[in-house]
Write an enzyme that holds these catalytic residues in place. Structure first.
Site, PDB file in Angstrom:
ATOM      1  CD  GLU A 273      -2.424  -1.267   2.826  1.00  0.00           C
ATOM      2  OE1 GLU A 273      -2.085  -0.443   3.712  1.00  0.00           O
ATOM      3  OE2 GLU A 273      -3.276  -2.155   3.021  1.00  0.00           O
ATOM      4  N   PRO A 274       1.746   1.422  -0.961  1.00  0.00           N
ATOM      5  CG  PRO A 274       2.959   1.384  -2.966  1.00  0.00           C
ATOM      6  CD  PRO A 274       1.964   0.597  -2.167  1.00  0.00           C
ATOM      7  NE  ARG A 276       6.131   9.609   3.678  1.00  0.00           N
ATOM      8  CZ  ARG A 276       5.587  10.654   4.299  1.00  0.00           C
ATOM      9  NH1 ARG A 276       5.857  11.877   3.908  1.00  0.00           N
ATOM     10  NH2 ARG A 276       4.775  10.474   5.323  1.00  0.00           N
ATOM     11  CE1 TYR A 316       2.604  14.340  10.504  1.00  0.00           C
ATOM     12  CE2 TYR A 316       3.168  14.878   8.229  1.00  0.00           C
ATOM     13  CZ  TYR A 316       2.317  14.287   9.149  1.00  0.00           C
ATOM     14  OH  TYR A 316       1.198  13.653   8.694  1.00  0.00           O
ATOM     15  CB  CYS A 343      -2.811  34.989  11.467  1.00  0.00           C
ATOM     16  SG  CYS A 343      -3.172  36.197  10.204  1.00  0.00           S
TER      17      CYS A 343
HETATM   18  C1  LIG Z   1      -1.108   6.128   5.052  1.00  0.00           C
HETATM   19  C2  LIG Z   1      -1.219   4.682   4.833  1.00  0.00           C
HETATM   20  C3  LIG Z   1      -0.497   4.059   3.820  1.00  0.00           C
HETATM   21  C4  LIG Z   1       0.512   4.793   2.962  1.00  0.00           C
HETATM   22  O1  LIG Z   1       1.650   5.139   3.682  1.00  0.00           O
HETATM   23  P1  LIG Z   1       2.923   5.788   2.946  1.00  0.00           P
HETATM   24  O2  LIG Z   1       3.852   6.081   4.040  1.00  0.00           O
HETATM   25  O3  LIG Z   1       2.431   7.007   2.258  1.00  0.00           O
HETATM   26  O4  LIG Z   1       3.443   4.779   1.990  1.00  0.00           O
HETATM   27  C5  LIG Z   1      -0.697   2.701   3.605  1.00  0.00           C
HETATM   28  N1  LIG Z   1      -1.567   2.000   4.365  1.00  0.00           N
HETATM   29  C6  LIG Z   1      -2.275   2.554   5.360  1.00  0.00           C
HETATM   30  C7  LIG Z   1      -3.205   1.732   6.149  1.00  0.00           C
HETATM   31  C8  LIG Z   1      -2.126   3.910   5.628  1.00  0.00           C
HETATM   32  O5  LIG Z   1      -2.807   4.453   6.639  1.00  0.00           O
END
Ligand SMILES: *Cc1c(COP(=O)(O)O)cnc(C)c1O
Length: 416
Positions: A273-274, A276, A316, A343
């Site tokens: 699930e990438p 970023r 962050y 602001c």
């Molecule tokens: C945010 C998230 C991701 C993606 O994370 P990245 O750091 O952007 O790769 C994948 N799976 C779940 C469940 C998330 O909450």
């Protein structure tokens, strides 16, 4: 691969000068490279060649329809966390059969919609959610495919706000509880157990936490097999880091190879699930310097983008590179705090940056393709920036700049 580079003094997005985009669309403005998105996805796909897999891009990183469209055309699946994200995937031409649904607080109405669309899997995050999902599915005469999100209690060694796999986090269930949840799931007629998942955090720059998590998951997979519960897929979430400053995250190929090595001969479908690592370095935020304000303590460069446009630095303390769209020669560099007009003292894009600046200059913030626009807001009644996709020398407006009328839409004064 870098799709943003200088030709002479001038910054280009693929074969398009950034200045040409700004002339048409103004600032602040997000610019994404189609090629960078495609290349990043292809790295996952080629590293997974020869192994049953599904790469589910995490929509929350960048949910623009054109971005989803580009990735869907390359065969991506999608990881969603809301009904809205699923509707975006469908509107972009994505296949619901390649969608996994994550999130700790799915509502029954969202579950019902996702069941209607026949998504691939619900990543269930609690025993209570499993019961609600089972009831919703039973009511609809459906069987919900589920995976249980396990919180493997590993330290992702990342910023505390983006660390999700420690036992004090709200995400998933412990390994011990997962076994109970799976046993319960196996008894429910409206539930089909199909997989197991975890997601331990974001912006990880080492492989070892992923491997630690994988080992804990595999131990559970084996225990479950002993209980007669067979899992078809293993979803290791997202979280691979990117280089913003001097981080040295593993290459996608090395990360996947390490996981495949650890799996050995096991026959299991791999899901990732990438977010970023697909989108971050495919985007820039371009902003214009409005005023230079040297003070005894700091030199401030006041720019027209702010924390409402790009929240990561404020939220962050994220360091994001800031470079001029056109290098100046002549005058000396100075140290500038690049700040927005909102602001809040926390409203900055970068501090103490060595830049050669004059009012009117354009600056580009790198790494802004992920968690940039999607985290933007209308704070201070600022319309959100346009999103532009560059494809070689062609420019596509993927989202128009909001208008003030857009901001007030749906608001009503009191009756007389
Ligand atoms: C945010 C998230 C991701 C993606 O994370 P990245 O750091 O952007 O790769 C994948 N799976 C779940 C469940 C998330 O909450």
């Amino acid at each position: 691969m870098d799709c943003f580079s200088y030709r002479g003094a001038e910054l280009y997005a693929e074969d398009t000068p950034v200045e040409a985009i700004v002339e048409r669309f103004g600032t602040p403005c997000y610019i994404y490279s189609r090629k960078a998105l495609e290349t990043a996805l292809a790295e996952y796909q080629s590293a997974l060649a020869g192994c049953d897999h599904l790469v589910c891009y995490a929509v929350k990183a960048n949910s623009n329809l054109a971005v989803l469209d580009i990735l869907a055309r390359q065969g991506a699946g999608f990881d969603i966390v809301s009904r809205g994200e699923l509707e975006r995937v469908i509107a972009a031409g994505g296949d619901p059969a390649k969608v996994v649904f994550s999130g700790v607080g799915k509502r029954p109405e969202e579950m019902a919609f996702a069941l209607e669309q026949d998504i691939a899997c619900f990543n269930v995050e609690s025993a209570a959610e499993l019961e609600v999902l089972a009831a919703v599915a039973a009511e609809m005469g459906k069987v919900a495919p589920v995976s249980v999100r396990v919180n493997p209690d590993v330290d992702a060694k990342t910023h505390p706000y983006i660390s999700t796999g420690l036992k004090e986090n709200k995400f998933g269930v412990t390994v011990e509880e997962a076994r109970q949840v799976y046993r319960r799931a196996a008894q429910l007629d409206s539930i089909a157990v199909v997989g197991i998942d975890c997601h331990i955090g974001s912006q990880l720059t080492e492989i070892s936490p992923f491997i630690d998590a994988l080992r804990r998951l595999l131990a559970l997979v084996d225990e479950l097999a002993g209980d007669g519960i067979e899992l078809r897929h293993l979803d290791l979430g997202g979280g691979l880091g990117v280089r913003y400053a001097d981080e040295t995250p593993p290459a996608v190929a090395d990360y996947i190879a390490a996981i495949r090595r650890e799996l050995g001969e096991r026959q299991v479908k791999l899901v990732f699930e990438p977010g970023r690592s697909i989108a971050a370095n495919a985007g820039l935020l371009v902003t214009r310097v409005e005023y230079l304000k040297p003070t005894p303590a700091h030199n401030f460069a006041l720019v027209d983008a702010a924390m409402n446009d790009l929240l990561r630095p404020s939220l962050y303390q994220a360091w994001m590179d800031i470079q001029p769209v056109r290098h100046r020669d002549g005058s000396e560099d100075a140290s500038w705090d690049v700040v927005g007009p909102v602001c809040e003292t926390g409203d900055f894009l970068g501090k103490a940056r060595q830049l050669r600046l004059e009012a009117g200059d354009l600056l580009a913030v790198s790494g802004a393709g992920a968690y940039g626009f999607t985290m933007s807001s209308n704070y201070n009644s600022r319309p959100r920036a346009p999103e532009i996709i560059v494809d070689g020398a062609s420019i596509h407006c993927a989202r128009e700049r909001e208008t003030i009328a857009d901001l007030m839409r749906g608001e009503h004064r009191l009756p007389d």
